[in-house]
Each structure stands twice: as C-alpha cells, then as structure tokens.
Design an enzyme around this catalytic site. Structure first.
Site, short mmCIF file in Angstrom:
data_model
loop_
_atom_site.label_atom_id
_atom_site.label_comp_id
_atom_site.label_asym_id
_atom_site.label_seq_id
_atom_site.Cartn_x
_atom_site.Cartn_y
_atom_site.Cartn_z
CD GLU A 167 5.74 -6.32 -6.62
OE1 GLU A 167 5.53 -5.54 -7.65
OE2 GLU A 167 5.75 -6.02 -5.62
CG HIS A 188 2.51 -1.30 -10.36
ND1 HIS A 188 3.73 -2.15 -10.85
CD2 HIS A 188 2.40 -1.29 -9.03
CE1 HIS A 188 4.39 -2.42 -9.71
NE2 HIS A 188 3.27 -2.02 -8.61
CG HIS A 215 1.30 -6.00 -6.73
ND1 HIS A 215 1.37 -6.01 -5.68
CD2 HIS A 215 2.11 -5.25 -7.19
CE1 HIS A 215 2.12 -5.01 -5.23
NE2 HIS A 215 2.51 -4.41 -6.05
C1 GAL Z 1 5.01 -2.30 -5.58
C2 GAL Z 1 5.89 -1.11 -5.43
C3 GAL Z 1 5.72 -0.42 -4.41
C4 GAL Z 1 4.12 0.02 -4.26
C5 GAL Z 1 3.54 -1.14 -4.63
C6 GAL Z 1 1.78 -0.78 -5.02
O1 GAL Z 1 5.32 -3.08 -6.92
O2 GAL Z 1 7.43 -1.52 -5.70
O3 GAL Z 1 6.37 0.67 -4.27
O4 GAL Z 1 4.07 1.08 -5.37
O5 GAL Z 1 3.82 -1.87 -5.71
O6 GAL Z 1 1.29 -0.19 -3.96
#
Ligand code: GAL
Length: 353
Positions: A317, A111, A182
């Site tokens: 997402e 991210h 998110h």
């Molecule tokens: C998502 C990801 C998860 C986790 C989450 C954040 O996008 O696929 O594995 O990292 O974000 O906690």
C-alpha cells in the site's frame, strides 16, 4: 490447475444508497485483463500471464457485488481514504481545532472510518478499454474529516502490463488526505495457498517501528540486520523472524517502509518462483505499507471457491506514513483550499528472468 475467468458484469449489478454498482474491464494488447467495480473504486481481478503463458488471477476478490458487501475483509482491491492507515486514538488537531473520528481499530481510526471511500459507489467513466476514471465527492464532516473533498482516481492499463493509478484531490477547507489502493496479491493465483515463499526486494534503508496498537513511534529505524532488510531479495518465510518484537506486534509484516525511490525507480518487487510472475511497484509516495494479510480470517471464500486464510496474500500500500496528522516530523498530509493533491502508483507485471 485453476482456470481463471473475469467475473460477470451481471453479478456486479447491485445498489448502495440508491446508487447502482457495475463491473468494468480493461484489456491490453498482450492479453492482460483487469476488472474494476465502482463500489469502492476497486480492483476486482488482475489476469496476467505466468511463465507458461496461462492467465493467472493474482488479485484476491469476489465473484459478485453481494460477496463484497457481505465480506469479512472490507478492503479487497479498494481505493482507501480519506485517510488510509491509522490515526492514533481517532483524533487529530488541525489549525487549532480538534477532530474526532470513529475508533474502528482498537483505539485507532483505520482507513477513513467504517464508511470510508471503500464503502462508497463512485461515479465513473471508461475510455477506450484503456482507462477507467472514478470520482467521489466526500462531504464536509464525513467520517469526522473537515472540508468537502473532491477525489479522482484513475486506472490505466498499459501495453507493458502496468496498472497506472493516479490520484487527485482538492478541498474547500483545510483537511488531511492519504489515499492508497488495497489490493491483496497472490502471485501464484488468488486462493492458491500462502505467500510465504514469495521473494521480496525493497530498497528501503529504514522502516517505521510500531507500538502495541500498530502506531509508529515517530522515528525511522535502519533495516540493517533485522527482519525488515529486503535490500537483497529474500523469501518472506526466511526473513520473517517470529522472535522479532516488531513482527510479533504486526502479527507478521504490517509496517511502513520509507521510500526514497523516484517514480522512475522500483520501490518494491515481489515475485514467485512457482508461477514466474513478478510485480514491480513504482510510486511518488514516501511510504509503502508491506502487509502480509495477517488478519485475513478464513471467513471469506474467494472467486475460485477457496477460503482466504491468514497470509494467503500480501499488500503493498503506497501511502504517507500512518498517524501523520499527529506527527509534525512526518511528511505532511495537510491539503489546503486552492492546492491539488496528486500521487501516482504503478503496479507493473512481468516474468522472472
Ligand atoms: C492494512 C492494515 C492492516 C489491516 C488491513 C485491513 O492496511 O495495515 O493492519 O487493518 O489493512 O484488514
């Protein structure tokens, strides 16, 4: 029954790196209300009517900006970038140069790094209670990525109960871009138990299987006769086969579904038979990360005073595929100077018929 109210403006007045934070709210003609903060250009609340006409807050989040700073889970409702999802081993090559990123998720970069876009206070403008525009300029080299990136995320609330999210980005040096939202949803209301009895329908014929570090192998796999077949609506708990090696690797669903639907056709639907609330997702993006909140730890207490436990929410997402900078066979995430990155996602709320 929980009575949901929008968070208070005053509780969102804070400061990060000498920039003030705020709360903004949009309201439409049918009574739907959505709140945002400029910290992470994020969605704070989504109040939509349930089958009895009561307003339910279907987005997880916190009641004050301080709770967002202190949270165990950093991505609630946020605009994620410069590269949403994972880049294997925190490294990629672009035009013959190797770029190294912080490894903040096992060996991966996740991210956009710890100081990604979710952690920035964006500039903003609100128009007519209908639209909010957020702007951020990410300097050349920020979190290891090349090029100054100018990003614009807008959220519009329509009278058809749609949140229309539009992304735009330009750069002054060749770079990689992958932007998503998110929001963690619970269609029974945030903090109201788990989402395992929600129904899911995703028309995707294929998904991306992952290795032990949650990085796709690089090929698409048919959903046919697997836990990933949501071509007909299924209850999450009935599809989620704990014996499936892919489910074990994701600790639940945490996988990219390959989206072939144009923006005019539904790319994913989730609904709750309890509240009657339905969420349809439309997107121009080639992938949808369906994540069942497996890593929500229970350390965070949400707006209505309930703890956010594992699988108490799901995310859809919309994005390019994970690790695309290292995969020449995946749709390209490269943005060059002079080109414009644009993408649209719509979260549309309604009731089950
Ligand atoms: C998502 C990801 C998860 C986790 C989450 C954040 O996008 O696929 O594995 O990292 O974000 O906690």
């Amino acid at each position: 029954m929980t009575i949901y109210t929008l968070p208070k403006h005053i509780d969102f007045e804070g400061q990060v790196n000498a920039k003030n934070t705020h709360l903004f709210t949009l309201k439409n003609r049918t009574g739907m209300e959505v709140a945002f903060t400029d910290f992470g250009a994020r969605i704070v609340s989504i109040l939509v009517p349930d089958k009895n006409g009561n307003l339910i807050d279907v987005a997880l989040g916190f009641k004050s900006i301080h709770d967002y700073f202190a949270a165990d889970e950093k991505y609630h409702g946020a605009s994620v970038g410069r590269y949403a999802n994972r880049i294997a081993n925190g490294r990629f090559e672009l035009e013959g140069k190797t770029y190294t990123l912080q490894q903040n998720n096992g060996p991966n970069s996740l991210h956009g790094g710890p100081q990604g876009f979710h952690n920035k206070v964006w500039d903003r403008q609100v128009s007519m209670q209908k639209k909010v525009d957020f702007y951020y300029t990410s300097p050349d080299g920020e979190e290891g990525f090349p090029g100054t990136l100018n990003v614009h995320v807008s959220y519009e609330l329509s009278n058809d109960n749609e949140i229309i999210i539009h992304y735009r980005a330009t750069t002054d040096k060749t770079t990689v871009v992958n932007l998503t939202n998110h929001t963690y949803f619970n269609l029974n209301g945030e903090g109201d138990g788990d989402i395992l009895s929600h129904m899911v329908e995703i028309p995707a014929e294929t998904y991306l299987p992952i290795d032990e570090h949650a990085i796709p192998f690089g090929f698409e796999s048919p959903v046919d006769e697997t836990a990933f077949d949501f071509r007909l609506a299924r209850k999450i708990v009935e599809a989620l086969n704990p014996e499936d090696e892919q489910i074990q690797r994701g600790h639940g669903y945490d996988h990219t579904f390959v989206n072939k639907q144009p923006l005019t056709q539904v790319a994913a639907t989730v609904y709750s038979e309890v509240s009657g609330i339905k969420l349809d997702v439309f997107t121009t993006e080639p992938g949808i990360q369906f994540y069942t909140g497996n890593f929500l730890s229970g350390k965070d207490t949400g707006k209505s005073g309930n703890r956010y436990l594992s699988q108490s929410a799901f995310c859809l997402e919309t994005q390019h595929f994970p690790d695309s900078p290292n995969r020449s066979n995946f749709p390209s995430v490269v943005l060059k100077p002079g080109a414009v990155f644009e993408s649209t996602t719509i979260y549309k709320f309604g009731l089950v018929k």
